[in-house]
Design a protein around this motif. Structure first.
Motif, PDB file in Angstrom:
ATOM      1  N   LEU A 384       0.835  -1.212   0.000  1.00 41.79           N
ATOM      2  CA  LEU A 384       0.000   0.000   0.000  1.00 41.79           C
ATOM      3  C   LEU A 384       0.867   1.259   0.000  1.00 41.79           C
ATOM      4  N   LEU A 385       1.919   1.228   0.809  1.00 34.61           N
ATOM      5  CA  LEU A 385       2.820   2.386   0.893  1.00 34.61           C
ATOM      6  C   LEU A 385       3.472   2.658  -0.459  1.00 34.61           C
ATOM      7  N   ARG A 386       3.858   1.593  -1.168  1.00 38.34           N
ATOM      8  CA  ARG A 386       4.525   1.761  -2.455  1.00 38.34           C
ATOM      9  C   ARG A 386       3.579   2.332  -3.518  1.00 38.34           C
ATOM     10  N   VAL A 387       2.310   1.922  -3.472  1.00 42.94           N
ATOM     11  CA  VAL A 387       1.341   2.499  -4.418  1.00 42.94           C
ATOM     12  C   VAL A 387       1.238   4.007  -4.154  1.00 42.94           C
ATOM     13  N   LEU A 388       1.239   4.402  -2.867  1.00 38.80           N
ATOM     14  CA  LEU A 388       1.197   5.830  -2.514  1.00 38.80           C
ATOM     15  C   LEU A 388       2.467   6.551  -2.963  1.00 38.80           C
ATOM     16  N   CYS A 389       3.614   5.872  -2.826  1.00 41.98           N
ATOM     17  CA  CYS A 389       4.887   6.495  -3.220  1.00 41.98           C
ATOM     18  C   CYS A 389       4.921   6.826  -4.707  1.00 41.98           C
ATOM     19  N   TYR A 390       4.257   6.005  -5.507  1.00 42.78           N
ATOM     20  CA  TYR A 390       4.260   6.241  -6.950  1.00 42.78           C
ATOM     21  C   TYR A 390       2.999   6.953  -7.430  1.00 42.78           C
ATOM     22  N   ARG A 391       2.193   7.429  -6.465  1.00 49.89           N
ATOM     23  CA  ARG A 391       0.962   8.144  -6.829  1.00 49.89           C
ATOM     24  C   ARG A 391       1.296   9.596  -7.152  1.00 49.89           C
ATOM     25  N   ASN A 392       0.898  10.013  -8.338  1.00 48.96           N
ATOM     26  CA  ASN A 392       1.239  11.348  -8.825  1.00 48.96           C
ATOM     27  C   ASN A 392       0.166  12.358  -8.395  1.00 48.96           C
ATOM     28  N   ASP A 393       0.032  12.615  -7.089  1.00 44.30           N
ATOM     29  CA  ASP A 393      -0.877  13.683  -6.650  1.00 44.30           C
ATOM     30  C   ASP A 393      -0.433  14.272  -5.314  1.00 44.30           C
ATOM     31  N   GLU A 394      -0.963  15.455  -4.992  1.00 45.23           N
ATOM     32  CA  GLU A 394      -0.525  16.198  -3.815  1.00 45.23           C
ATOM     33  C   GLU A 394      -0.909  15.517  -2.516  1.00 45.23           C
ATOM     34  N   THR A 395      -2.086  14.859  -2.478  1.00 45.22           N
ATOM     35  CA  THR A 395      -2.545  14.213  -1.232  1.00 45.22           C
ATOM     36  C   THR A 395      -1.525  13.179  -0.774  1.00 45.22           C
ATOM     37  N   ALA A 396      -1.112  12.319  -1.708  1.00 45.66           N
ATOM     38  CA  ALA A 396      -0.119  11.280  -1.373  1.00 45.66           C
ATOM     39  C   ALA A 396       1.201  11.935  -0.986  1.00 45.66           C
ATOM     40  N   SER A 397       1.614  12.972  -1.741  1.00 46.51           N
ATOM     41  CA  SER A 397       2.892  13.641  -1.472  1.00 46.51           C
ATOM     42  C   SER A 397       2.931  14.242  -0.069  1.00 46.51           C
ATOM     43  N   LYS A 398       1.840  14.943   0.304  1.00 46.37           N
ATOM     44  CA  LYS A 398       1.789  15.582   1.638  1.00 46.37           C
ATOM     45  C   LYS A 398       1.849  14.531   2.740  1.00 46.37           C
ATOM     46  N   PHE A 399       1.082  13.441   2.571  1.00 45.16           N
ATOM     47  CA  PHE A 399       1.049  12.378   3.596  1.00 45.16           C
ATOM     48  C   PHE A 399       2.443  11.767   3.779  1.00 45.16           C
ATOM     49  N   LEU A 400       3.125  11.470   2.671  1.00 43.92           N
ATOM     50  CA  LEU A 400       4.446  10.818   2.737  1.00 43.92           C
ATOM     51  C   LEU A 400       5.495  11.760   3.319  1.00 43.92           C
ATOM     52  N   LYS A 401       5.380  13.059   2.985  1.00 42.87           N
ATOM     53  CA  LYS A 401       6.333  14.045   3.498  1.00 42.87           C
ATOM     54  C   LYS A 401       6.150  14.193   5.007  1.00 42.87           C
ATOM     55  N   LYS A 402       4.892  14.307   5.416  1.00 46.85           N
ATOM     56  CA  LYS A 402       4.591  14.526   6.833  1.00 46.85           C
ATOM     57  C   LYS A 402       4.909  13.284   7.672  1.00 46.85           C
TER      58      LYS A 402
END
Length: 410
Positions: A384-402
């Protein structure tokens, strides 16, 4: 006069005779396997000339043994059988050494990172640069496979050779029983004693050899020979302009080589292993393809269509693998693909839930980074984490950064 132990003296002479034969045979294996050309053109039958020769030498040794003017053939036969068995096993072990295994060809997984959401132009520019490198690598692979004892056709000849030796074992065993029947000193119990007329090591060595090389061929094709279209090409930059067609064309060419070279009794096995390797490669690109890949939810349809095309290649309008085999070995990919069309908020929620279930209350204050097992599964935190890592959108980016402060660049 004390009686002369004639039987013991004869037995010792025969054992010496057996040892000399076996020593010569082992030397012959060493010498001939160094010179063997594992090439379909040089071996019209599809298997190595040295295999035909070693089986002929074993046949001659058995004939010569039963022609010895001794009264104890059945008692001494197990010694000869065990020695010949070891020589054949040695031939198989030596023929498969250096060919690699499945793990030899699987690439190292890149460190976990977020996709790099750059401009479209930058993505295209990168892709152009990649394709030039891939052409260089393609020509290098072609050169390697031209005269290479570990190329795909050569590995296929080795597989045929093991299959040929395995199928000849039954013939040899029947011939030994015929020899024993013609033997004056043989008794009924000699036929019921299976040990005296069975090769024990060689058949299992051949089965293991076929299994090992079948996987090696499959993973070599997908991850080594076709890495320029899979690892360096598929979905790099913009997914819609770097789709699966080049990979399918190259795969089809290799499947044709396998179909033309490999014995029909082991053909399905190698093609099945190639499908397994292709599914593994496809998932590795989607879940561990490095920072040059990024997917939006709209790309999920492209990915699903491409995966269907991959399965269709192996089904080949009903002439390829059976549908149930294809279903069985594509089940992991089929389980993971729906994640790519799921929205980021739902993925984050699901990721939180399964991480809490896995790690318990200790994960409440801070979500731990789940380790990579490589056992992809839609209910496994790392997948699940890897799908988020390769997701091209801001929601995923903000979650992973935070949550993990993951870098955009490696």
């Amino acid at each position: 006069m004390p009686p002369y132990e004639a039987e013991t003296a004869i037995a010792n002479l025969v054992k010496g005779w057996i040892k000399t034969r076996l020593d010569r045979l082992k030397e012959w294996v060493d010498r001939n396997l160094q010179q063997e050309v594992w090439n379909p053109q040089a071996n019209q039958e599809g298997y190595a000339a040295s295999a035909v020769e070693i089986l002929r030498i074993i046949d001659e040794a058995l004939d010569a043994f039963f022609q010895l003017p001794i009264p104890t053939h059945p008692a001494l036969l197990p010694d000869l059988m065990a020695g010949l068995d070891k020589c054949l096993q040695y031939y198989v072990m030596k023929a498969k050494s250096g060919c690699g295994t499945r793990n030899t060809y699987i690439p190292t997984m890149p460190a976990l990172t977020r996709c790099e959401i750059g401009s479209k132009f930058q993505g295209v520019w990168k892709k152009k640069e990649k394709s030039q490198n891939s052409q260089k690598r393609n020509s290098l692979v072609a050169t390697m496979n031209g005269d290479n004892s570990f190329g795909i056709p050569q590995l296929c000849v080795r597989i045929n050779t093991f299959h040929c030796i395995r199928s000849e074992m039954d013939v040899l065993e029947k011939r030994i029983i015929t020899h024993l029947r013609n033997c004056e000193s043989a008794h009924v119990e000699d036929f019921s004693n299976g040990l005296s007329k069975k090769f024990e090591l060689t058949p299992s060595a051949c089965v293991e050899g076929v299994q090992l090389l079948s996987e090696a061929v499959a993973y070599k094709i997908v991850f080594h020979d076709l890495s320029h279209v899979l690892w360096d090409g598929l979905y790099v930059g913009e997914p819609s302009s770097s789709r699966i067609d080049p990979l399918l064309q190259e795969l089809e060419r290799n499947l044709l080589i396998i179909s033309e070279t490999v014995h029909e009794r082991v053909r399905t096995r190698i093609i099945t292993d190639t499908m397994k390797a292709s599914c593994d490669g496809f998932l590795l690109v989607l879940l561990a393809g490095g920072p040059s890949r990024a997917f939006s939810r709209q790309d999920s349809q492209i990915i699903e269509d491409d995966f269907k095309a991959l399965k269709d290649l192996f089904w080949a309008n009903g002439d390829g693998l059976p549908a149930d085999l294809i279903d069985k070995f594509s089940s992991t990919v089929r389980g993971v693909l729906p994640l790519f069309r799921t929205d980021s908020e739902s993925l984050i929620e699901r990721f939180r839930r399964v991480t809490l279930e896995t790690y318990g209350s200790s994960a409440r204050s801070r979500l731990p980074l789940p380790p990579t097992s490589g056992q992809w599964n839609p209910t496994e935190p790392n997948t699940l984490l890897r799908v988020l890592c390769y997701r091209n959108d801001e929601t995923a980016s903000k979650f992973l950064k935070k949550t993990y402060n993951l870098p955009k660049k490696l």
